[in-house]
Scaffold this active site. Sequence first.
Site, PDB file in Angstrom:
ATOM      1  N   GLU A 123      43.718  40.798  46.067  1.00 44.79           N
ATOM      2  CA  GLU A 123      43.592  39.967  47.272  1.00 44.79           C
ATOM      3  C   GLU A 123      42.384  40.401  48.094  1.00 44.79           C
ATOM      4  O   GLU A 123      41.715  39.570  48.716  1.00 44.79           O
ATOM      5  CB  GLU A 123      44.877  40.013  48.102  1.00 44.79           C
ATOM      6  CG  GLU A 123      46.133  39.528  47.376  1.00 44.79           C
ATOM      7  CD  GLU A 123      46.011  38.120  46.790  1.00 44.79           C
ATOM      8  OE1 GLU A 123      45.275  37.292  47.354  1.00 44.79           O
ATOM      9  OE2 GLU A 123      46.647  37.866  45.741  1.00 44.79           O
ATOM     10  N   HIS A 167      39.456  38.522  46.821  1.00 46.28           N
ATOM     11  CA  HIS A 167      39.425  37.165  47.386  1.00 46.28           C
ATOM     12  C   HIS A 167      38.929  37.211  48.843  1.00 46.28           C
ATOM     13  O   HIS A 167      38.129  36.383  49.270  1.00 46.28           O
ATOM     14  CB  HIS A 167      40.833  36.558  47.395  1.00 46.28           C
ATOM     15  CG  HIS A 167      41.301  36.033  46.064  1.00 46.28           C
ATOM     16  ND1 HIS A 167      40.607  35.080  45.360  1.00 46.28           N
ATOM     17  CD2 HIS A 167      42.415  36.304  45.327  1.00 46.28           C
ATOM     18  CE1 HIS A 167      41.273  34.782  44.242  1.00 46.28           C
ATOM     19  NE2 HIS A 167      42.369  35.512  44.191  1.00 46.28           N
ATOM     20  N   GLU A 196      38.641  33.279  41.820  1.00 48.46           N
ATOM     21  CA  GLU A 196      39.394  34.220  40.992  1.00 48.46           C
ATOM     22  C   GLU A 196      38.462  35.275  40.383  1.00 48.46           C
ATOM     23  O   GLU A 196      38.871  36.418  40.158  1.00 48.46           O
ATOM     24  CB  GLU A 196      40.154  33.460  39.894  1.00 48.46           C
ATOM     25  CG  GLU A 196      41.138  34.286  39.092  1.00 48.46           C
ATOM     26  CD  GLU A 196      42.411  34.667  39.855  1.00 48.46           C
ATOM     27  OE1 GLU A 196      42.583  34.237  41.016  1.00 48.46           O
ATOM     28  OE2 GLU A 196      43.226  35.417  39.287  1.00 48.46           O
TER      29      GLU A 196
END
Lengths: 500, 500
Positions: free
Chosen positions: B266, B269, B295
């Site tokens: 995460e 991201h 991704e």
Amino acid sequence: MTAKKSLETFLSMVKEIHDLGCAEELLAWDQQTFMPPKGAEARASQMAVLAGVRHDRLAGDRMAELLAALDESEKGGLDPDARVNVREVRRLHERARKVPAELVRELAKLQSLGQNAWVRARKESDFPSFAPWLEKILAVKRRIADAIGYEGSRYDAFLDEFEPGATTAEIASLFGELKKALVPFAGRILEAARLASIEPIRGTYPIPEQEKLARRLARMIGYDFEAGRIDVSAHPFTTGYLHDVRFTNRYDENDLTVGIFGALHEGGHALYQQGFDPAHEGTPRGDWVSLGIHESQSRLWENMVGRSRAFWEHALPLLKESFPDAAGLTLDAWHRNVNRVEASLIRVEADEVTYNLHILLRFEIEVDLVEGRIEVADLPAIWNEKMRASLGIEPPDDARGVLQDIHWSAGLLGYFPTYTLGNLYAAQLYRAAARAIPDLEGCLRRGEFGSLLDWLRRTIHRRGRTYRAGELVRVVTGEPLRPSYFMDYLEEKYGALYPE
Amino acid sequence: MTAKKSLETFLSMVKEIHDLGCAEELLAWDQQTFMPPKGAEARASQMAVLAGVRHDRLAGDRMAELLAALDESEKGGLDPDARVNVREVRRLHERARKVPAELVRELAKLQSLGQNAWVRARKESDFPSFAPWLEKILAVKRRIADAIGYEGSRYDAFLDEFEPGATTAEIASLFGELKKALVPFAGRILEAARLASIEPIRGTYPIPEQEKLARRLARMIGYDFEAGRIDVSAHPFTTGYLHDVRFTNRYDENDLTVGIFGALHEGGHALYQQGFDPAHEGTPRGDWVSLGIHESQSRLWENMVGRSRAFWEHALPLLKESFPDAAGLTLDAWHRNVNRVEASLIRVEADEVTYNLHILLRFEIEVDLVEGRIEVADLPAIWNEKMRASLGIEPPDDARGVLQDIHWSAGLLGYFPTYTLGNLYAAQLYRAAARAIPDLEGCLRRGEFGSLLDWLRRTIHRRGRTYRAGELVRVVTGEPLRPSYFMDYLEEKYGALYPE
């Protein structure tokens, strides 16, 4: 379109406007609780966009057409709940339509810049640097009032935003009556308190334990944690609606009263918000009446219940369970502690006896300002003189005087009187509750709050916006609002704490 | 209106649409993190209203007029950034305009009901009870695809939502190439892993300490906590934009890898979202390219960096500081532990070697379903057979088979392939980074991530949506996307861990 279809479309638009408002509230809640610091600017922009969409839907032609097709008078054929909804939305629609978009934008900009200027000015205790902003805000607010229109005082147009239907003349008369009784009474109690010189109780109370206690007290009075949560913010507030009503609180490691009365005050607001009739979700019929009535719910739980001796008979043992430093407290000492009276400079820290003196002063100043009888430049001198006259003390600087509250910098004129209205409503409602509920004091003593909450649900919460505030009080208590109930409450309680 | 004025109005509308999207995202974030349970229904309604407002602005006549006045071709006179914005908004506008509002509402309803049906079906491992919902969702999605239009496969219309510009033929060819190399390689590694039978490292690791470590690792790779925060949710996700990018994580008290690789994934991201060019805030020019590229950023940090031996040379001592149970770990044992390979049933728990086999299976099934070559009723049998063929194992029930992922019940067809695209992009980009950055491995070994992040900022993040995903990879690496980079990466790493 048939009348039935118009009403359906109208209600679905009203609920959409409500949903947009809920989204705005969540963004505001997040801003005060969890938002990372760099998010501030984008958040302001998001909230402005949402507010614009909401305003357009409320004030737009689609809503105008629907309202034109609906008639909330008795002959209009609508059921009573629909009549309430049409009446209240029409009121907001007309208000929103009367104010030119240009003035709304100008005020929004001034509010933002004005609050920044106020933060700096308060920090430096520099009123002159804030004065030009207040001038500008006043000028725009006056133009807005003129666009909205008013019958008596221009101040009526401001009041109407927060306490629909209230007039300056009416409030001036109520507050005059209150002042006549309160000033001499407060003077007597302040003198007695000075002689008694009760020191505030202090100790070391770990914040996590205080948070647990706040949760326990909130749950005890009936707050539903499945439909809410408590977080921390610099200034406590309540937000949200019906199934998701959150409040924030703050804590002082050395003073338990901050977190306890914060929780009971905001808990009172939250019980109101959780208590609307779900059958009218998202419509005025299932929403709060006025800021004054909202404040009555917080003050009732905070003061009438939370600062009573009966309440602490039950709650003091809970407090002792949590804090070793509180082990030796007696009920008398704690009850005196939570009802200490002292002439103080800051409104939000004031006790029940002196609190309304702070509000009366602000109301008098606001009305004079709006009606043009005083100038912005003279505010500090007028403020200080009124403080001396009513509380016998004078602020050493403007930060602790005329600059202490954010309201004016945010354009919130007409807001302050709702605090005192809340106190007056609370006393009168609580007296009615005590008549209706057998042995209310005994209930508090046993920690049973269900009958009081049920009574409030039935008489206030579930009625939503069926009545205006003044009407509601009359329906519930059988009388118009009378300051004497509040004075009776003060005299009974503080007369006993500080006997002559 | 002049061209300049049209562009200004266009950009301000685009930013308003972006602000509405941010508001929706915050509501969704709150739903997964802090919302009290009873708030769910009202939240769904709020989000639907916001989505409706956003759709109306994007697809409405005002936007159509502005786009008609703007020309993003080279002869249109717009600067390159404006051309990107007009091109991308036109794409979304046309897509939104093509889908009838009735289909949008029908899908929204089916998504909500379908997800509920899926939750129940997975719980009971009862595919037949979910099948009718999937039929209905497929039918509506097919009609949406037909409304949008496509040249090759109907599946192209779905792909385009998540990976703009990608075609089914192109992806089938890429995935075919990958499969040819991956299946035998995975077979060999799985066999070697079976023989090596490395047990996962387990212990007792207090969650608050794991949260601290997650924060430390996120900060270490460059995540800005002034512009974000980490909370806990059942399924980790990243949300928000530029100055307010939050992610969630989850923790297992007995397994450190859950929280560590959740944070790195995460965090990857989030670094992308925090890294857009602020000069283009709120426009496509300052936004992410595709789910595949998104991704790639998470996988690059999670896998290429976070599962490397070099990374743990620096990070293992930090881990040992926090957890007594980790005191005896050697670098080799830990490195093997975070790169354990095992044929497993659940995609989200799969290792790097087998993960894409799970995706290839889903892609093949989705395309066949959409193109009408297989029936919904046959899905469990087809699923199980493909699992046997590619991974050599068969789900004991549909809950651990065809029902394991939420995507289809939420109408997310065309989403799965972006996971494998992300892995392929990540390997190729990381190879380019290693060419551009002197001693990248040494940097990791010393815990210096600035040069890698700078390179990603410059080559990917700050470019926003200037290029489509395929183009971007070509611009950054000098070549089109090639699965061989990913295979090289796997072979080098796992070849060493599991020598023949």
